[in-house]
Scaffold this motif. Structure first.
Motif, mmCIF file in Angstrom:
data_model
loop_
_atom_site.group_PDB
_atom_site.id
_atom_site.type_symbol
_atom_site.label_atom_id
_atom_site.label_comp_id
_atom_site.label_asym_id
_atom_site.label_seq_id
_atom_site.Cartn_x
_atom_site.Cartn_y
_atom_site.Cartn_z
ATOM 1 N N LEU A 248 37.618 53.410 24.062
ATOM 2 C CA LEU A 248 39.037 53.178 24.791
ATOM 3 C C LEU A 248 38.888 51.985 25.799
ATOM 4 O O LEU A 248 38.362 52.238 26.784
ATOM 5 C CB LEU A 248 39.822 54.180 25.100
ATOM 6 N N GLY A 249 39.534 50.996 25.539
ATOM 7 C CA GLY A 249 39.645 49.957 26.558
ATOM 8 C C GLY A 249 41.157 49.971 27.302
ATOM 9 O O GLY A 249 41.936 49.977 26.602
ATOM 10 N N ALA B 78 37.212 49.984 31.711
ATOM 11 C CA ALA B 78 38.262 49.161 32.237
ATOM 12 C C ALA B 78 37.876 47.488 32.496
ATOM 13 O O ALA B 78 36.879 47.407 32.686
ATOM 14 C CB ALA B 78 38.509 49.609 33.713
ATOM 15 N N SER B 79 38.837 46.628 32.217
ATOM 16 C CA SER B 79 38.409 45.433 31.953
ATOM 17 C C SER B 79 39.994 44.650 32.153
ATOM 18 O O SER B 79 40.919 45.172 32.306
ATOM 19 C CB SER B 79 37.796 44.964 30.919
ATOM 20 N N PHE B 80 39.846 43.486 31.852
ATOM 21 C CA PHE B 80 40.950 42.505 31.779
ATOM 22 C C PHE B 80 41.669 42.504 30.503
ATOM 23 O O PHE B 80 40.728 42.561 29.635
ATOM 24 C CB PHE B 80 40.779 41.069 32.470
ATOM 25 N N ILE C 267 42.564 49.883 22.416
ATOM 26 C CA ILE C 267 42.970 49.279 23.744
ATOM 27 C C ILE C 267 44.318 49.030 24.172
ATOM 28 O O ILE C 267 45.192 49.385 23.036
ATOM 29 C CB ILE C 267 42.139 47.684 23.793
ATOM 30 N N LEU C 268 44.472 49.245 25.360
ATOM 31 C CA LEU C 268 45.782 49.084 25.943
ATOM 32 C C LEU C 268 45.749 47.755 26.752
ATOM 33 O O LEU C 268 44.736 47.249 27.150
ATOM 34 C CB LEU C 268 46.088 50.196 26.937
ATOM 35 N N SER D 297 36.487 39.491 41.347
ATOM 36 C CA SER D 297 36.285 40.540 41.878
ATOM 37 C C SER D 297 37.823 41.078 42.157
ATOM 38 O O SER D 297 38.324 40.677 43.145
ATOM 39 C CB SER D 297 35.445 40.706 42.977
ATOM 40 N N ASP D 298 37.914 42.212 41.700
ATOM 41 C CA ASP D 298 39.352 43.220 41.908
ATOM 42 C C ASP D 298 39.330 43.611 43.603
ATOM 43 O O ASP D 298 39.961 43.637 44.350
ATOM 44 C CB ASP D 298 39.539 44.015 41.256
ATOM 45 N N ARG D 299 37.894 43.925 44.010
ATOM 46 C CA ARG D 299 37.511 44.495 45.237
ATOM 47 C C ARG D 299 37.917 43.250 46.416
ATOM 48 O O ARG D 299 38.597 43.463 47.522
ATOM 49 C CB ARG D 299 36.495 44.982 45.534
ATOM 50 N N THR D 300 37.467 42.322 46.081
ATOM 51 C CA THR D 300 37.787 40.926 47.011
ATOM 52 C C THR D 300 39.223 40.861 47.050
ATOM 53 O O THR D 300 39.707 40.338 48.052
ATOM 54 C CB THR D 300 37.119 39.710 46.133
#
Length: 298
Positions: free
Chosen positions: A96-97, A127-129, A145-146, A213-216
């Motif tokens: 599952l994505g 989890a991705s884009f 996928i969602l 980077s999501d964290r950035t």
């Protein structure tokens, strides 16, 4: 009397529904050569040509089209027998994505429910884009996928609509400045949508940072260096909705779409798809999911 191989029929159905041997192999977690060999044995057992190559594409022959409905029924009946007459129940892996920003709250609750119903099935959650998830599905890397999108492709279904929210630092002021400083990943589906809305409203903007980077992104927005847009209710820590009083434009809804359910070859995948549909329906109505009351986001 000759007997048909259910495994070969399953591969045949997968090719017919995915449009190629490579995608079917990814869907079935087999090598391309293994799938090709199964089809060869199936054709030899029937003494019929089932597939035809048209350029680089694989299409069903007229005989293959006749076989397809029978093959689907035989595979489904086989799966029903194995489900009802075996004690071990379902086993295997479902891929599952999901986009990063919608893992919570629905998906995590659905996985708890799925685990309770199918304890021997492992869910490979990635989890991705959205763009990467769509590309992975086309390569056969995912069962389901969602996505979060502005529109819907023909092979998918919309399972929810979500409000989008301007988001910034707590007590931040950067949203008042012009040009408006934006913080989005290069691959974020919301980035071009927000830029288009700002251009339409005549609001000057600039990208405050370029990163994958999501964290950035979260750190920069939490430090009041930029603003971004997220689905309402999914704000990461140190980020809050911006109460701008009309200084920023209204945003369109984002669709939460599901792909892969129509092509599902497994009752397990179909069951997971149905739980996801129900999870978002419960979210919309404020019903309890997995023991918790979920608040509405769309």
């Amino acid at each position: 009397m000759r007997n048909l191989d259910i495994t070969a029929l399953r591969s045949f159905v997968a090719i017919a529904e995915t449009g190629g041997v490579t995608r079917a192999a990814g869907l079935l977690n087999l090598t391309q050569s293994a799938v090709s060999m199964q089809i060869k044995r199936l054709e030899e057992s029937l003494d019929l040509k089932l597939l035809e190559r048209v350029g680089r594409q694989v299409e069903l022959s007229p005989t293959g089209e006749q076989l397809l409905s029978y093959a689907r029924r035989m595979v489904a009946l086989n799966d029903e027998i194995m489900t009802k007459l075996t004690d071990k129940g379902f086993e295997g892996v479902v891929s599952l994505g999901v986009p990063h920003d919608i893992v919570y709250p629905v998906v995590s609750k659905v996985l708890q429910q799925f685990r309770a119903q199918f304890p021997n099935v492992q869910v490979d959650l990635r989890a991705s884009f959205t763009r990467e998830l769509q590309e992975g599905l086309s390569r056969g890397e995912f069962d389901l996928i969602l996505t979060t999108e502005e529109g819907l492709m023909p092979t998918g279904e919309t399972i929810s609509r979500a409000k989008m929210s301007w988001t910034g630092a707590e007590n931040g002021i950067i949203w008042r400045q012009r040009p408006l400083k934006l913080g989005f990943s290069r691959r974020c589906m919301f980035r071009p949508l927000v830029q288009k809305v700002l251009d339409r409203e005549g609001i000057a903007w600039e990208m405050a940072l370029e990163t994958d980077s999501d964290r950035t992104i979260e750190a920069s927005i939490g430090a009041d260096l930029a603003v971004c847009v997220v689905i309402e209710g999914t704000e990461p820590p140190h980020m809050v909705p911006i109460h701008h009083g009309g200084a920023l434009p209204d945003l369109p809804e984002s669709l939460i779409n599901m792909y892969g359910a129509e092509q599902a070859q497994s009752q397990i995948v179909s069951a997971l798809a149905e739980l996801l549909r129900q999870g978002y329906a419960d979210l919309k109505s404020g019903a309890r999911v997995g023991g918790s009351v979920l608040r509405e986001v769309g």
